[in-house]
Motif scaffolding. Structure first.
Motif, PDB file in Angstrom:
ATOM      1  N   ALA B 157       1.029   2.888  42.519  1.00  0.00           N
ATOM      2  CA  ALA B 157       1.500   2.338  43.791  1.00  0.00           C
ATOM      3  C   ALA B 157       1.543   3.424  44.863  1.00  0.00           C
ATOM      4  O   ALA B 157       1.151   3.199  46.009  1.00  0.00           O
ATOM      5  N   VAL B 158       1.999   4.601  44.472  1.00  0.00           N
ATOM      6  CA  VAL B 158       2.144   5.670  45.472  1.00  0.00           C
ATOM      7  C   VAL B 158       0.773   6.219  45.880  1.00  0.00           C
ATOM      8  O   VAL B 158       0.545   6.539  47.054  1.00  0.00           O
ATOM      9  N   ALA B 159      -0.166   6.284  44.915  1.00  0.00           N
ATOM     10  CA  ALA B 159      -1.515   6.770  45.250  1.00  0.00           C
ATOM     11  C   ALA B 159      -2.163   5.881  46.303  1.00  0.00           C
ATOM     12  O   ALA B 159      -2.948   6.344  47.131  1.00  0.00           O
ATOM     13  N   GLN B 160      -1.798   4.605  46.301  1.00  0.00           N
ATOM     14  CA  GLN B 160      -2.370   3.686  47.293  1.00  0.00           C
ATOM     15  C   GLN B 160      -1.910   4.004  48.713  1.00  0.00           C
ATOM     16  O   GLN B 160      -2.591   3.671  49.674  1.00  0.00           O
ATOM     17  N   LEU B 161      -0.747   4.634  48.813  1.00  0.00           N
ATOM     18  CA  LEU B 161      -0.175   4.858  50.143  1.00  0.00           C
ATOM     19  C   LEU B 161      -0.840   6.008  50.889  1.00  0.00           C
ATOM     20  O   LEU B 161      -0.610   6.177  52.083  1.00  0.00           O
ATOM     21  N   VAL B 162      -1.643   6.798  50.164  1.00  0.00           N
ATOM     22  CA  VAL B 162      -2.205   7.997  50.810  1.00  0.00           C
ATOM     23  C   VAL B 162      -3.740   8.014  50.723  1.00  0.00           C
ATOM     24  O   VAL B 162      -4.336   8.929  50.152  1.00  0.00           O
ATOM     25  N   PRO B 163      -4.383   7.018  51.330  1.00  0.00           N
ATOM     26  CA  PRO B 163      -5.846   6.934  51.200  1.00  0.00           C
ATOM     27  C   PRO B 163      -6.565   8.181  51.714  1.00  0.00           C
ATOM     28  O   PRO B 163      -7.646   8.517  51.226  1.00  0.00           O
ATOM     29  N   GLU B 164      -5.926   8.862  52.685  1.00  0.00           N
ATOM     30  CA  GLU B 164      -6.600  10.054  53.227  1.00  0.00           C
ATOM     31  C   GLU B 164      -6.743  11.147  52.161  1.00  0.00           C
ATOM     32  O   GLU B 164      -7.557  12.045  52.279  1.00  0.00           O
ATOM     33  N   LYS B 165      -5.948  11.031  51.090  1.00  0.00           N
ATOM     34  CA  LYS B 165      -6.052  12.061  50.039  1.00  0.00           C
ATOM     35  C   LYS B 165      -7.027  11.672  48.924  1.00  0.00           C
ATOM     36  O   LYS B 165      -7.285  12.470  48.032  1.00  0.00           O
ATOM     37  N   TRP B 166      -7.515  10.438  48.934  1.00  0.00           N
ATOM     38  CA  TRP B 166      -8.363   9.986  47.828  1.00  0.00           C
ATOM     39  C   TRP B 166      -9.559  10.909  47.554  1.00  0.00           C
ATOM     40  O   TRP B 166      -9.822  11.250  46.406  1.00  0.00           O
ATOM     41  N   PRO B 167     -10.288  11.339  48.638  1.00  0.00           N
ATOM     42  CA  PRO B 167     -11.439  12.212  48.350  1.00  0.00           C
ATOM     43  C   PRO B 167     -11.040  13.465  47.562  1.00  0.00           C
ATOM     44  O   PRO B 167     -11.796  13.917  46.702  1.00  0.00           O
TER      45      PRO B 167
END
Lengths: 440, 401
Positions: B157-167
């Motif tokens: 859930a928390v990983a979804q909140l920070v899309p700018e960090k996905w790469p």
């Protein structure tokens, strides 16, 4: 496109396949079980045979543990494995059928409520109420099958939906009724073999009587299942029937399915009418395992004949939309990928991996290859349809040979076209060539 | 391509079959119910353990009798979790699918952990947990797997909140990580905010438990009074701890959201404060306040679920995504199917609940014949309507033969 998940040896699609096949056992048990149990309870009440209730208690406990731990969790497991293996595939299903699933969920709630009530209130409430609770469970469980079959059958034969995009056109598709009736019949076979396992732990006359009742139910289901199954087969689309009759592994799966079906039917015939005494714990346990193998094969066929699609005629295994659907303003994506490239759609990657450079060529080629192939092929030396071994058979002399092969992929009836532009295809070919060389 | 363009491009090409707000409404509602049940599961497991290691005979007896609650509420928590899981991937699909594929093994592990927790719980029950036998090790392990599952779901859930960090999550040293074997995010106080209420929720449950069994002859008056007092105390203390945890979480939220001004947050806060005040008052005589306490608990959790949703929207808006812009291709028929089924389901569930409730009280002749018959008729009517629609459509489309 979403990030792509690579599963060594198995391929990501097989992860779904394994969980889905496992799910068939507890789910069909959950659907069929209480029809049989409620019937036995009714007879027990009419004939005043309280010893029948021992069977009901045990059978329901098995149902609670097996069907409601493994059944419900493996059901969600199919969903999760599809989420991580083919996110766009499951997304397409959900965005068309979300209200169907939500409707099914209401029946899940009823199933949970009624099965616990049925188990805990046995002997504690008046018999009529108890029977009714069992009956409500049986209905809810069957309705959950009525719903999910629509979505499953849709994947194989979307029918008129391909033109209208309408929920009900896709739901009541050409294989819906045959598949529903086949599953409904066969569920009595699945519930029957579990029932026989429990019955084998009972004693004396009760054991034989219950064995006979269950076996007759199951036998009737198996015979009807055969008839409806044939109808189902006849309704399969032409290309699917062709795949089934031309691919050797499909033939093998079909044989296994039929052999298991025949053995199970014969067993029910024997225990229903000829020698009920034959049923024992070990035999019925072996037959449960055989049933599992049979189901694994049958579901393998259902998944296999859909190739190269996730949703027949609409979305390929590599998650690209294959066909326009003007009713929903959806455009086929294969040509777009050819023109604009796949990398332009991989926004989850950092900028420096979204342009091919001499330094990142192989790594980007790997990502492109993963998007195109990893759903169905293992990238490891061995495993399911392993790419290194498959390409080695072609004896490519250079990446260009592989590139030529990739550009002609759609010539194979069970392969989707390559998605990506020419430069990307070349990069993928170069990477794939390194796999072949590594194997040498 | 910035991340917002990617997110919007990844929305499903089919669009939504109904306006996003309808899904969001059910998402908030079902998540609240799910998390209440999750709290009940964890709370009951903790009390089973507490009773096992306590010298208080009342706590021991309570520990035994909570064995069934633990298993049953776990089933309910799972099935109630299915709905928010469904709705989140309808309106927030780009976030949900990306976070899951990046941590694919963990997403699958989540279910494996729950399955293990469930098996262990049954191990305890079948080993005689209800009679006070069976080793508590089953429960300890079961609880450990449940926490693990909670950590996974929280992280996704928390990983979804920070899309700018996905790469930066998926590429390390120029290599794309295709294995899906890492989790990428964790926020301690957010996680605790979902876990700490477990003992508060089970505390409220205990007040009802005490009232329910009163006069049934199953337990002594003294024991039931103790249970109620104990429940009221648990509810109060852990709600206070929850308030502290919530405050710390609040100050860790990016200040640019000004989340403390969000109306849902403010309403949730007010509701929580009234709930706390009531708990203080209820310490002397919990039964007297049982219903308002339960009502406020549910209201507070619902409002918190709405506030959590508002927070998610704030994060997503920052990334350039809004569910409100999701294209809609309406499917009125399927929405109607669900709504009608939902109402029908409520009737069947009400009947089943009455049967269970009365049976638990030792009433053998349940009654409510009319409601029971109606439930069965409704189910059959559902089938008949679907089959008729199905046959008509299949014949019209030439799909039947």
């Amino acid at each position: 496109m979403y990030p792509i998940w690579e599963v060594p040896y198995l391929s990501s699609a097989l992860v779904i396949g394994l969980i889905a096949s496992f799910h068939v056992l507890p789910s069909h048990l959950a659907v069929g079980a209480l029809w049989v149990t409620v019937f036995i309870e009714k007879i027990g009440l009419e004939k005043n045979r309280p010893e029948y209730f021992a069977f009901i208690k045990r059978f329901t406990l098995l149902l609670l543990i097996f069907a409601f731990i493994f059944g419900s969790l493996s059901g969600i497991g199919i969903w999760y494995s599809a989420t991580v293996s083919s996110p766009r595939g499951i997304s397409a299903l959900i965005h068309n059928y979300v209200w169907g699933w939500a409707t099914e969920w209401v029946f899940f709630l009823i199933e949970i409520a009624t099965i616990y009530a049925y188990y805990y209130t046995l002997g504690k409430v008046d018999p009529k109420t108890h029977l009714r609770i069992g009956y409500l469970y049986a209905l809810a469980a069957w309705i959950s099958m009525i719903i999910i079959t629509g979505i499953l059958a849709f994947q194989l034969t979307p029918g008129k939906w391909l033109e209208t995009g309408d929920f009900f056109d896709g739901f009541f598709n050409p294989t819906y009724f045959p598949q529903l009736l086949t599953r409904t019949s066969v569920m009595f076979g699945v519930a029957g073999i579990y029932g026989l396992l429990i019955a084998s732990t009972l004693k004396g006359e009760t054991r034989l009587e219950i064995t006979k009742i269950i076996s007759r139910f199951a036998l009737a289901g198996m015979i009807l299942g055969l008839i409806f199954g044939y109808w189902y087969y006849k309704k399969l689309p032409g290309p699917a029937q062709q795949l089934l009759s031309s691919l050797p592994y499909m033939q093998a799966l079909a044989k296994v399915t039929l052999i298991v079906y025949a053995i199970l039917t014969l067993y029910f015939l024997l225990t229903a009418f000829i020698i009920p005494r034959l049923n024992n714990f070990v035999l019925s346990l072996i037959l449960i395992i055989a049933t599992f193998i049979g189901i694994l094969s049958a579901e393998g066929i259902r998944e296999g004949v859909r190739r190269p699609y996730i949703i027949f005629g609409f979305m390929y295994g590599n998650q690209a939309v294959a066909k326009d659907l003007p009713a929903k303003k959806i455009k086929s994506e294969v040509e777009t990928f050819e023109k604009e490239g796949l990398l332009s759609r991989l926004g989850y990657l950092p900028e420096n991996l979204r342009k091919i450079t001499p330094e990142n060529r192989l790594e980007v080629g790997r990502v492109i290859a993963l998007h195109n192939c990893a759903n169905c092929h293992a990238f490891t030396d061995s495993g399911l349809r392993p790419l290194p071994a498959l390409f080695q058979k072609l004896s490519p002399q250079s990446p260009e040979d592989i590139d030529a092969f990739l550009s002609a992929l759609s010539a194979f009836p069970y392969m989707p076209p390559f998605i990506g532009n020419e430069e990307e295809r070349k990069a993928a070919a170069e990477y794939l060539f390194t796999l072949v060389n590594k194997k040498k | 391509m910035n991340i917002g363009t990617y997110l919007n491009a990844m929305r499903d090409p089919a669009g939504l079959p109904s306006p996003a707000i309808i899904f969001d409404f059910f998402l908030v509602l079902t998540f609240a119910l799910h998390i209440l049940l999750v709290n009940l599961v964890i709370g009951s497991a903790l009390l089973i353990l507490y009773g096992r290691f306590s010298s208080n005979p009342n706590a021991k007896l309570l520990s035994q009798s909570l064995t069934r609650l633990f298993i049953n509420s776990l089933s309910w928590a799972i099935v109630l979790g299915v709905a928010p899981l469904l709705f989140v991937q309808v309106i927030y699909d780009p976030f949900w699918y990306t976070a899951n594929t990046m941590s694919a093994w963990w997403a699958l592990g989540f279910l494996a952990f729950i399955a293990l927790a469930f098996i262990l719980a049954y191990g305890f029950y079948l080993g005689g947990g209800y009679e006070g036998k069976s080793t508590p090790l089953w429960i300890i392990l079961s609880l450990a797997f449940l926490f693990l599952a909670g950590i996974v779901m929280h992280s996704l859930a928390v990983a979804q909140l920070v899309p700018e960090k996905w790469p930066s999550f998926v590429v390390k040293g120029g290599k794309y990580l295709s294995s899906g074997s890492s989790l990428h995010a964790f926020e301690l106080f957010r996680f605790l905010h979902f876990m700490v209420p477990a003992l508060a929720v089970v505390g409220v449950w205990l007040i009802f438990y005490g009232d329910y069994f009163k006069g049934s002859g199953k337990y002594s008056e003294e024991y039931l009074n103790w249970v109620k007092q104990f429940g009221a105390k648990l509810a109060l203390y852990f709600s206070l701890i929850q308030a502290v945890v919530g405050f710390i979480w609040l100050i860790t939220i990016p200040s640019e959201f000004k989340f403390y001004t969000n109306p849902f947050f403010i309403l949730a806060l007010i509701s929580a404060l009234i709930f706390l005040a009531l708990l203080f008052k209820a310490q002397a005589s919990p039964s007297q306040y049982a219903k308002p306490i339960a009502g406020l608990l549910i209201l507070t959790v619902l409002l918190m679920s709405a506030a959590r949703e508002a927070l998610r929207m704030a994060y997503f808006a920052k990334a350039g995504y809004s569910m409100a812009n999701y294209p809609v291709n309406p499917s009125y028929g399927s929405l109607l199917l669900f709504l009608a089924t939902f109402v029908m389901g409520a009737i069947v569930l009400l009947y089943t609940a009455i049967v269970a409730y009365r049976s638990g009280k030792g009433i053998k002749e349940v009654g409510y014949e009319g409601l029971g018959k109606l439930s069965v008729y409704l189910m059959w009517a559902w089938i008949v309507v679907m089959v008729v629609i199905g046959v008509v459509i299949a014949v019209k489309n030439g799909a039947l033969f």
